[in-house]
Design a protein around this motif. Structure first.
Motif, PDB file in Angstrom:
ATOM      1  N   PHE A  66      -0.833  15.942  -6.404  1.00  0.00           N
ATOM      2  CA  PHE A  66      -0.968  16.731  -7.634  1.00  0.00           C
ATOM      3  C   PHE A  66      -0.150  16.148  -8.787  1.00  0.00           C
ATOM      4  O   PHE A  66      -0.112  16.710  -9.874  1.00  0.00           O
ATOM      5  CB  PHE A  66      -0.639  18.193  -7.365  1.00  0.00           C
ATOM      6  CG  PHE A  66      -1.719  18.845  -6.550  1.00  0.00           C
ATOM      7  CD1 PHE A  66      -2.837  19.370  -7.173  1.00  0.00           C
ATOM      8  CD2 PHE A  66      -1.651  18.874  -5.168  1.00  0.00           C
ATOM      9  CE1 PHE A  66      -3.870  19.928  -6.431  1.00  0.00           C
ATOM     10  CE2 PHE A  66      -2.671  19.434  -4.420  1.00  0.00           C
ATOM     11  CZ  PHE A  66      -3.786  19.968  -5.052  1.00  0.00           C
ATOM     12  N   ASP A  67       0.477  15.014  -8.534  1.00  0.00           N
ATOM     13  CA  ASP A  67       1.114  14.209  -9.579  1.00  0.00           C
ATOM     14  C   ASP A  67       0.817  12.746  -9.247  1.00  0.00           C
ATOM     15  O   ASP A  67       1.709  11.951  -8.965  1.00  0.00           O
ATOM     16  CB  ASP A  67       2.622  14.469  -9.616  1.00  0.00           C
ATOM     17  CG  ASP A  67       3.309  13.760 -10.769  1.00  0.00           C
ATOM     18  OD1 ASP A  67       2.603  13.375 -11.736  1.00  0.00           O
ATOM     19  OD2 ASP A  67       4.532  13.560 -10.705  1.00  0.00           O
ATOM     20  N   PRO A  68      -0.479  12.400  -9.259  1.00  0.00           N
ATOM     21  CA  PRO A  68      -0.876  11.086  -8.739  1.00  0.00           C
ATOM     22  C   PRO A  68      -0.414   9.946  -9.633  1.00  0.00           C
ATOM     23  O   PRO A  68      -0.348  10.077 -10.853  1.00  0.00           O
ATOM     24  CB  PRO A  68      -2.402  11.166  -8.695  1.00  0.00           C
ATOM     25  CG  PRO A  68      -2.760  12.189  -9.726  1.00  0.00           C
ATOM     26  CD  PRO A  68      -1.634  13.178  -9.730  1.00  0.00           C
ATOM     27  N   PRO A  69      -0.113   8.809  -9.015  1.00  0.00           N
ATOM     28  CA  PRO A  69       0.304   7.635  -9.795  1.00  0.00           C
ATOM     29  C   PRO A  69      -0.884   7.017 -10.522  1.00  0.00           C
ATOM     30  O   PRO A  69      -2.041   7.275 -10.188  1.00  0.00           O
ATOM     31  CB  PRO A  69       0.837   6.683  -8.724  1.00  0.00           C
ATOM     32  CG  PRO A  69       0.076   7.051  -7.493  1.00  0.00           C
ATOM     33  CD  PRO A  69      -0.146   8.542  -7.574  1.00  0.00           C
ATOM     34  N   ARG A  70      -0.574   6.182 -11.488  1.00  0.00           N
ATOM     35  CA  ARG A  70      -1.617   5.409 -12.170  1.00  0.00           C
ATOM     36  C   ARG A  70      -1.945   4.135 -11.400  1.00  0.00           C
ATOM     37  O   ARG A  70      -3.045   3.604 -11.502  1.00  0.00           O
ATOM     38  CB  ARG A  70      -1.180   5.061 -13.588  1.00  0.00           C
ATOM     39  CG  ARG A  70      -1.155   6.261 -14.511  1.00  0.00           C
ATOM     40  CD  ARG A  70      -0.669   5.887 -15.907  1.00  0.00           C
ATOM     41  NE  ARG A  70      -0.727   7.038 -16.777  1.00  0.00           N
ATOM     42  CZ  ARG A  70      -1.764   7.367 -17.532  1.00  0.00           C
ATOM     43  NH1 ARG A  70      -2.840   6.616 -17.514  1.00  0.00           N
ATOM     44  NH2 ARG A  70      -1.733   8.430 -18.299  1.00  0.00           N
ATOM     45  N   ARG A  71      -0.992   3.655 -10.627  1.00  0.00           N
ATOM     46  CA  ARG A  71      -1.191   2.445  -9.830  1.00  0.00           C
ATOM     47  C   ARG A  71      -0.386   2.561  -8.544  1.00  0.00           C
ATOM     48  O   ARG A  71       0.685   3.183  -8.515  1.00  0.00           O
ATOM     49  CB  ARG A  71      -0.714   1.195 -10.580  1.00  0.00           C
ATOM     50  CG  ARG A  71      -1.533   0.827 -11.795  1.00  0.00           C
ATOM     51  CD  ARG A  71      -2.918   0.315 -11.417  1.00  0.00           C
ATOM     52  NE  ARG A  71      -3.665  -0.132 -12.564  1.00  0.00           N
ATOM     53  CZ  ARG A  71      -4.487   0.635 -13.294  1.00  0.00           C
ATOM     54  NH1 ARG A  71      -4.636   1.911 -12.991  1.00  0.00           N
ATOM     55  NH2 ARG A  71      -5.149   0.131 -14.318  1.00  0.00           N
ATOM     56  N   LEU A  72      -0.899   1.944  -7.491  1.00  0.00           N
ATOM     57  CA  LEU A  72      -0.185   1.783  -6.225  1.00  0.00           C
ATOM     58  C   LEU A  72      -0.357   0.337  -5.790  1.00  0.00           C
ATOM     59  O   LEU A  72      -1.388  -0.287  -6.079  1.00  0.00           O
ATOM     60  CB  LEU A  72      -0.754   2.703  -5.140  1.00  0.00           C
ATOM     61  CG  LEU A  72      -0.455   4.187  -5.218  1.00  0.00           C
ATOM     62  CD1 LEU A  72      -1.200   4.921  -4.112  1.00  0.00           C
ATOM     63  CD2 LEU A  72       1.048   4.445  -5.076  1.00  0.00           C
ATOM     64  N   ASP A  73       0.626  -0.169  -5.075  1.00  0.00           N
ATOM     65  CA  ASP A  73       0.542  -1.561  -4.616  1.00  0.00           C
ATOM     66  C   ASP A  73      -0.709  -1.800  -3.775  1.00  0.00           C
ATOM     67  O   ASP A  73      -1.320  -2.868  -3.841  1.00  0.00           O
ATOM     68  CB  ASP A  73       1.786  -1.940  -3.800  1.00  0.00           C
ATOM     69  CG  ASP A  73       3.028  -2.075  -4.675  1.00  0.00           C
ATOM     70  OD1 ASP A  73       2.870  -2.184  -5.917  1.00  0.00           O
ATOM     71  OD2 ASP A  73       4.141  -2.058  -4.121  1.00  0.00           O
ATOM     72  N   ALA A  74      -1.093  -0.798  -2.997  1.00  0.00           N
ATOM     73  CA  ALA A  74      -2.256  -0.963  -2.116  1.00  0.00           C
ATOM     74  C   ALA A  74      -3.564  -1.042  -2.898  1.00  0.00           C
ATOM     75  O   ALA A  74      -4.566  -1.541  -2.385  1.00  0.00           O
ATOM     76  CB  ALA A  74      -2.330   0.186  -1.123  1.00  0.00           C
ATOM     77  N   GLY A  75      -3.581  -0.556  -4.116  1.00  0.00           N
ATOM     78  CA  GLY A  75      -4.805  -0.559  -4.915  1.00  0.00           C
ATOM     79  C   GLY A  75      -5.650   0.673  -4.652  1.00  0.00           C
ATOM     80  O   GLY A  75      -5.520   1.348  -3.628  1.00  0.00           O
ATOM     81  N   VAL A  76      -6.519   0.960  -5.604  1.00  0.00           N
ATOM     82  CA  VAL A  76      -7.336   2.175  -5.527  1.00  0.00           C
ATOM     83  C   VAL A  76      -8.345   2.100  -4.387  1.00  0.00           C
ATOM     84  O   VAL A  76      -8.456   3.015  -3.571  1.00  0.00           O
ATOM     85  CB  VAL A  76      -8.052   2.424  -6.869  1.00  0.00           C
ATOM     86  CG1 VAL A  76      -9.032   3.576  -6.745  1.00  0.00           C
ATOM     87  CG2 VAL A  76      -7.039   2.715  -7.959  1.00  0.00           C
ATOM     88  N   GLN A  77      -9.104   1.020  -4.327  1.00  0.00           N
ATOM     89  CA  GLN A  77     -10.187   0.960  -3.342  1.00  0.00           C
ATOM     90  C   GLN A  77      -9.643   1.023  -1.915  1.00  0.00           C
ATOM     91  O   GLN A  77     -10.183   1.743  -1.075  1.00  0.00           O
ATOM     92  CB  GLN A  77     -11.035  -0.295  -3.547  1.00  0.00           C
ATOM     93  CG  GLN A  77     -12.327  -0.237  -2.753  1.00  0.00           C
ATOM     94  CD  GLN A  77     -13.444  -0.993  -3.434  1.00  0.00           C
ATOM     95  OE1 GLN A  77     -13.268  -1.597  -4.476  1.00  0.00           O
ATOM     96  NE2 GLN A  77     -14.612  -0.942  -2.841  1.00  0.00           N
ATOM     97  N   ASP A  78      -8.580   0.286  -1.637  1.00  0.00           N
ATOM     98  CA  ASP A  78      -8.003   0.299  -0.297  1.00  0.00           C
ATOM     99  C   ASP A  78      -7.438   1.678   0.034  1.00  0.00           C
ATOM    100  O   ASP A  78      -7.601   2.171   1.154  1.00  0.00           O
ATOM    101  CB  ASP A  78      -6.906  -0.766  -0.189  1.00  0.00           C
ATOM    102  CG  ASP A  78      -6.441  -0.963   1.238  1.00  0.00           C
ATOM    103  OD1 ASP A  78      -7.294  -1.142   2.129  1.00  0.00           O
ATOM    104  OD2 ASP A  78      -5.218  -0.915   1.475  1.00  0.00           O
ATOM    105  N   THR A  79      -6.810   2.310  -0.934  1.00  0.00           N
ATOM    106  CA  THR A  79      -6.229   3.638  -0.708  1.00  0.00           C
ATOM    107  C   THR A  79      -7.317   4.662  -0.392  1.00  0.00           C
ATOM    108  O   THR A  79      -7.194   5.451   0.550  1.00  0.00           O
ATOM    109  CB  THR A  79      -5.417   4.078  -1.941  1.00  0.00           C
ATOM    110  OG1 THR A  79      -4.361   3.136  -2.153  1.00  0.00           O
ATOM    111  CG2 THR A  79      -4.825   5.463  -1.750  1.00  0.00           C
TER     112      THR A  79
END
Length: 196
Positions: A66-79
Motif C-alpha cells: 500500500f506504499d509501493p516503490p517506483r522501482r525494485l532491483d528485481a524489476g517489474v516483470q520479474d516481480t
C-alpha cells in the motif's frame, strides 16, 4: 488451477505487465491517482503474495503493497511473474469443496473457496485494467470476467472503502458488467490519461 476466474485474471495481469514493460510506460499515471504504472504493478504483485501466504505457503513481499516503490532491483516483470507463480502454486492446493479458506482481508477473514478465489482475482483483474488503460492496451476486463468478479466485490469492498477502495460512483444508463464493477470500486470506466 481449479479456479478459472483467478487463472483468467492472473493471465490478464501477466499480459498487461509485459505490455507496459515492453512499451517503457512504467512511469505513466494510472486511475490509481497517486500511483504510477510500476507502483500499481508492485502493489498487485504484493497482494498476490499476501493471498498466497494465507491460502497456501509463501512469503510476504519485502515492501508495503500500500506504499509501493517506483522501482525494485528485481524489476517489474520479474516481480509480477514471481507473484503470479506464488499465487498459482498456493491456489492449486486449495480444496474447492472446503467449507472456507482464510483471506488476508481483516474485515472478511474467511470465505468459501470460490468467493475467496474471486476476491483474489478481483485484485489482479482490476489492477490489470488500471495498467491497460494507463498504457493504451486493450482492456482485459471483459463483461464476462466482471460478472464473475462482482460478487467478490460486493462481499469485500464496503469494509475497505477509504483504504483499498474509493467511494462508489453512480451507475450510468447503459453500463455493462465491467463498467458497473469499476464504478462500484470507485473507478471511472471512461478514464483516460488525457482526462485525468
Amino acid at each position: 488451477m481449479t479456479f478459472t476466474v483467478l487463472t483468467t485474471a492472473l493471465d490478464a495481469l501477466r499480459q498487461v505487465t509485459a505490455g507496459a514493460v515492453d512499451a517503457d510506460r512504467l512511469d505513466d499515471p494510472t486511475p490509481c491517482s497517486d500511483w504510477t504504472v510500476a507502483q500499481v504493478l508492485f502493489h498487485a504483485a504484493g497482494d498476490q503474495h499476501a493471498w498466497a501466504s494465507i491460502v497456501g505457503a509463501g512469503s510476504l513481499p519485502s515492501y508495503d503493497p500500500f506504499d509501493p516503490p517506483r522501482r525494485l532491483d528485481a524489476g517489474v516483470q520479474d516481480t509480477v511473474t514471481k507473484a503470479i507463480e506464488a499465487a498459482t502454486g498456493a491456489w492449486a492446493g486449495v480444496d474447492p469443496e472446503a467449507s472456507s479458506v482464510r483471506t488476508p482481508l481483516p474485515p472478511v477473514p474467511e470465505m468459501t473457496p470460490a468467493l475467496a478465489a474471486a476476491a483474489c482475482a478481483l485484485d489482479a483483474g482490476v489492477h490489470a485494467w488500471d495498467v491497460a488503460v494507463a498504457t493504451g492496451q486493450p482492456t482485459p476486463l471483459t463483461d464476462a470476467l466482471a460478472e464473475e468478479l462482482l460478487p467478490a466485490a460486493r462481499a469485500t469492498a464496503e469494509p475497505l472503502r477509504g483504504f483499498a477502495y474509493a467511494p462508489a460512483l453512480p451507475v450510468q444508463a447503459g453500463d455493462g458488467p465491467a463498467a458497473t464493477l469499476l464504478r462500484y470500486l470507485g473507478r471511472d470506466p471512461l478514464w483516460t490519461r488525457a482526462g485525468r
